[in-house]
Design a protein around this motif. Structure first.
Motif, PDB file in Angstrom:
ATOM      1  N   LYS A  58       0.841  -1.203   0.000  1.00 10.86           N
ATOM      2  CA  LYS A  58       0.000   0.000   0.000  1.00 10.86           C
ATOM      3  C   LYS A  58       0.877   1.254   0.000  1.00 10.86           C
ATOM      4  CE  LYS A  58      -4.510  -0.907   0.449  1.00 10.86           C
ATOM      5  NZ  LYS A  58      -5.549  -0.244  -0.354  1.00 10.86           N
ATOM      6  N   ASN A  59       0.378   2.293  -0.696  1.00 10.48           N
ATOM      7  CA  ASN A  59       1.134   3.544  -0.753  1.00 10.48           C
ATOM      8  C   ASN A  59       0.819   4.438   0.437  1.00 10.48           C
ATOM      9  OD1 ASN A  59       2.352   2.867  -3.171  1.00 10.48           O
ATOM     10  ND2 ASN A  59       0.591   3.607  -4.339  1.00 10.48           N
ATOM     11  N   PHE A  60       1.864   5.105   0.921  1.00 10.46           N
ATOM     12  CA  PHE A  60       1.751   6.050   2.034  1.00 10.46           C
ATOM     13  C   PHE A  60       2.349   7.382   1.575  1.00 10.46           C
ATOM     14  CE2 PHE A  60       1.033   3.475   6.023  1.00 10.46           C
ATOM     15  CZ  PHE A  60       0.884   2.249   5.403  1.00 10.46           C
ATOM     16  N   SER A  61       1.707   8.516   1.887  1.00  7.22           N
ATOM     17  CA  SER A  61       2.265   9.816   1.476  1.00  7.22           C
ATOM     18  C   SER A  61       3.501  10.162   2.312  1.00  7.22           C
ATOM     19  CB  SER A  61       1.216  10.919   1.604  1.00  7.22           C
ATOM     20  OG  SER A  61       1.029  11.242   2.959  1.00  7.22           O
ATOM     21  N   PHE A  62       3.573   9.658   3.506  1.00  6.10           N
ATOM     22  CA  PHE A  62       4.801   9.668   4.311  1.00  6.10           C
ATOM     23  C   PHE A  62       4.730   8.446   5.224  1.00  6.10           C
ATOM     24  CE2 PHE A  62       3.810  11.553   8.603  1.00  6.10           C
ATOM     25  CZ  PHE A  62       2.478  11.877   8.405  1.00  6.10           C
ATOM     26  N   PRO A  63       5.875   8.012   5.789  1.00  5.47           N
ATOM     27  CA  PRO A  63       5.900   6.659   6.379  1.00  5.47           C
ATOM     28  C   PRO A  63       5.290   6.554   7.774  1.00  5.47           C
ATOM     29  CG  PRO A  63       8.049   7.677   6.557  1.00  5.47           C
ATOM     30  CD  PRO A  63       7.195   8.654   5.809  1.00  5.47           C
ATOM     31  N   PHE A  64       3.998   6.860   7.906  1.00  9.97           N
ATOM     32  CA  PHE A  64       3.367   6.872   9.231  1.00  9.97           C
ATOM     33  C   PHE A  64       2.199   5.895   9.297  1.00  9.97           C
ATOM     34  CE2 PHE A  64       0.965   8.250  12.861  1.00  9.97           C
ATOM     35  CZ  PHE A  64       1.887   8.835  13.720  1.00  9.97           C
ATOM     36  N   LEU A  65       2.249   5.030  10.317  1.00 11.56           N
ATOM     37  CA  LEU A  65       1.176   4.064  10.557  1.00 11.56           C
ATOM     38  C   LEU A  65       0.672   4.285  11.985  1.00 11.56           C
ATOM     39  CD1 LEU A  65      -0.436   1.439   9.930  1.00 11.56           C
ATOM     40  CD2 LEU A  65       1.583   0.157  10.613  1.00 11.56           C
ATOM     41  N   VAL A  66      -0.563   4.759  12.125  1.00 11.35           N
ATOM     42  CA  VAL A  66      -1.126   4.971  13.464  1.00 11.35           C
ATOM     43  C   VAL A  66      -1.129   3.619  14.186  1.00 11.35           C
ATOM     44  CG1 VAL A  66      -3.210   5.601  14.761  1.00 11.35           C
ATOM     45  CG2 VAL A  66      -2.595   6.894  12.699  1.00 11.35           C
ATOM     46  N   SER A  67      -0.535   3.584  15.375  1.00 12.32           N
ATOM     47  CA  SER A  67      -0.468   2.313  16.119  1.00 12.32           C
ATOM     48  C   SER A  67      -1.863   1.922  16.620  1.00 12.32           C
ATOM     49  CB  SER A  67       0.477   2.459  17.308  1.00 12.32           C
ATOM     50  OG  SER A  67       1.765   2.838  16.884  1.00 12.32           O
ATOM     51  N   ALA A  68      -2.039   0.630  16.855  1.00  9.70           N
ATOM     52  CA  ALA A  68      -3.345   0.104  17.285  1.00  9.70           C
ATOM     53  C   ALA A  68      -3.882   0.855  18.494  1.00  9.70           C
ATOM     54  CB  ALA A  68      -3.175  -1.367  17.654  1.00  9.70           C
ATOM     55  N   ILE A  69      -5.129   1.227  18.459  1.00 12.91           N
ATOM     56  CA  ILE A  69      -5.731   1.897  19.615  1.00 12.91           C
ATOM     57  C   ILE A  69      -6.996   1.190  20.109  1.00 12.91           C
ATOM     58  CG2 ILE A  69      -6.742   4.050  20.504  1.00 12.91           C
ATOM     59  CD1 ILE A  69      -4.759   5.604  18.799  1.00 12.91           C
ATOM     60  N   THR A  70      -7.994   1.048  19.253  1.00 15.43           N
ATOM     61  CA  THR A  70      -9.222   0.527  19.855  1.00 15.43           C
ATOM     62  C   THR A  70     -10.129  -0.236  18.907  1.00 15.43           C
ATOM     63  OG1 THR A  70     -10.946   1.103  21.463  1.00 15.43           O
ATOM     64  CG2 THR A  70     -10.686   2.589  19.581  1.00 15.43           C
ATOM     65  N   GLY A  71     -11.231  -0.701  19.453  1.00 14.24           N
ATOM     66  CA  GLY A  71     -12.229  -1.537  18.792  1.00 14.24           C
ATOM     67  C   GLY A  71     -12.908  -2.332  19.878  1.00 14.24           C
ATOM     68  N   GLY A  72     -14.189  -2.613  19.711  1.00 13.55           N
ATOM     69  CA  GLY A  72     -14.840  -3.521  20.650  1.00 13.55           C
ATOM     70  C   GLY A  72     -15.749  -2.871  21.668  1.00 13.55           C
TER      71      GLY A  72
END
Ligand SMILES: Cc1cc2nc3c(=O)[nH]c(=O)nc-3n(C[C@H](O)[C@H](O)[C@H](O)COP(=O)(O)O)c2cc1C
Length: 349
Positions: free
Chosen positions: A57-71
């Protein structure tokens, strides 16, 4: 009636948004990485392009929000607002542990964000200690239901040990990770939750087919702290500062996986674009964080997250400019100086 998992998810969000949940005395040690500042960078700022491709997948800059929530019911709003900001910024996000939806499929909608984020990289999430409770087929179906691009398996022994209800059977976990990485139809990566992946841990993961390691080092949000605040009594504070600082974790993971095609996500206490650029220079392919994103979301939703990320990206671009680097591969070839405590730590290992 709210289930125990849903209550825990809610408490995690509230504690992280309102209390001091950081490490007390330990830092990421990124402050001991000195960069090669160039007074004459000899590039045009407008040529800087930090876009990248991560797991297809393409990213405009190398940032991936870390897991936070769900459920939890509140998770739906949090995930939607983060996803909207990520879609607009062209970056990716991690969802929180999917255990709640595996137990109670009606909670699937609290994770589903594809309606507002059709294009971004999204990773699902499950704890390593919980892998034995579900088959790769069940996990595949759950990932398909939320249209995720990857699975992040979190390793969180320190956090589980703080929970009265914690799952402390970590035996056979590497074998389970191996099985999931071989059988899922999407890439699998392994993440800590903020106490850090060491050389030894990365070596155990080296032989598996996982696509990446997300270091989640010490120095940011302390999950022993968060979970000891939840049950308030007995113990916890003694473990607040346990773990491998983020800078050490990046360098040790890089050494452990050298010669493989596994990627590194640097995370855990990375709070601005200067620190993120240092992490890339140390050898990471991507960076990420969780607490600042949650704090921005709590304050003012999607717009506040977007502002935070725009600043973060600008800080990465300016740092790159001052080093004369136009892209990530040039950053990864940069030299740097390691001082003080970080140097001492690395010398003794
Ligand atoms: C409210 C909240 C909930 C989290 N839940 C999960 C989770 O379900 N699964 C997971 O792998 N990590 C979870 N994390 C941990 C983060 O992904 C990250 O590893 C950790 O917070 C360290 O990064 P930071 O210092 O940037 O916050 C959570 C973080 C926050 C703030």
């Amino acid at each position: 009636m709210i289930s125990p998992i849903e209550r825990r998810k809610k408490e995690h969000l509230e504690l992280c948004a309102k209390k001091d949940v950081s490490f007390k005395n330990k830092t990421t040690l990124l402050e001991f990485v000195e960069l090669n500042y160039l007074a004459l960078p000899e590039i045009n700022f407008s040529e800087i392009n930090l876009s990248t491709n991560f797991l297809g997948k393409n990213f405009s800059f190398p940032f991936l929000v870390s897991a936070i929530t769900g459920g939890a019911q509140v998770s739906k709003k949090v995930n939607t607002e983060i996803a909207q900001a990520c879609q607009e910024m062209g970056i990716g996000m991690g969802l929180g542990s999917m255990r709640a939806m595996l137990e109670q499929p009606s909670l699937t909608e609290t994770y589903y964000v594809r309606d507002v984020a059709p294009d971004i990289f999204i990773s699902g999430n499950l704890g390593a200690a919980q892998l034995k409770q579900y088959s790769p087929k069940e996990m595949n179906d759950a990932l398909q239901a939320i249209e995720a691009n990857a699975l992040a398996i979190h390793i969180n022994a320190a956090q589980e040990a703080m929970q009265p209800e914690g799952d402390l059977d970590f035996s056979g976990v590497v074998e389970k990770i191996t099985e999931y990485a071989e059988q899922l139809s999407v890439p699998v990566y392994v993440k800590e939750v903020g106490h850090g992946v060491s050389y030894e841990t990365a070596m155990l993961l080296r032989k598996t087919k996982i696509a990446a390691i997300d270091t989640q080092g010490a120095g940011g949000t302390s999950w022993t702290r968060v979970d000891s605040l939840r049950h308030k009594k007995s113990f916890g504070e003694e473990f607040r500062d346990i773990g491998v600082p983020t800078a050490v974790s990046i360098i040790e993971t890089k050494n452990a996986i050298a010669g493989t095609n596994k990627k590194i996500i640097a995370s855990g206490g990375i709070r601005n674009g200067v620190e993120a650029t240092k992490a890339i220079i140390l050898g990471a392919d991507m960076v990420g964080n969780a607490l600042p994103i949650l704090q921005a979301q709590t304050k003012k939703g999607t717009n506040a997250i977007k502002n935070y990320l725009e600043n973060f990206k600008k800080e990465m671009q300016i740092t790159s400019f001052l080093l004369g680097c136009k892209n990530i591969s040039e950053l990864q070839k940069q030299e740097y100086v390691i001082l003080g405590k970080l140097k001492e730590w690395l010398e003794q290992n």
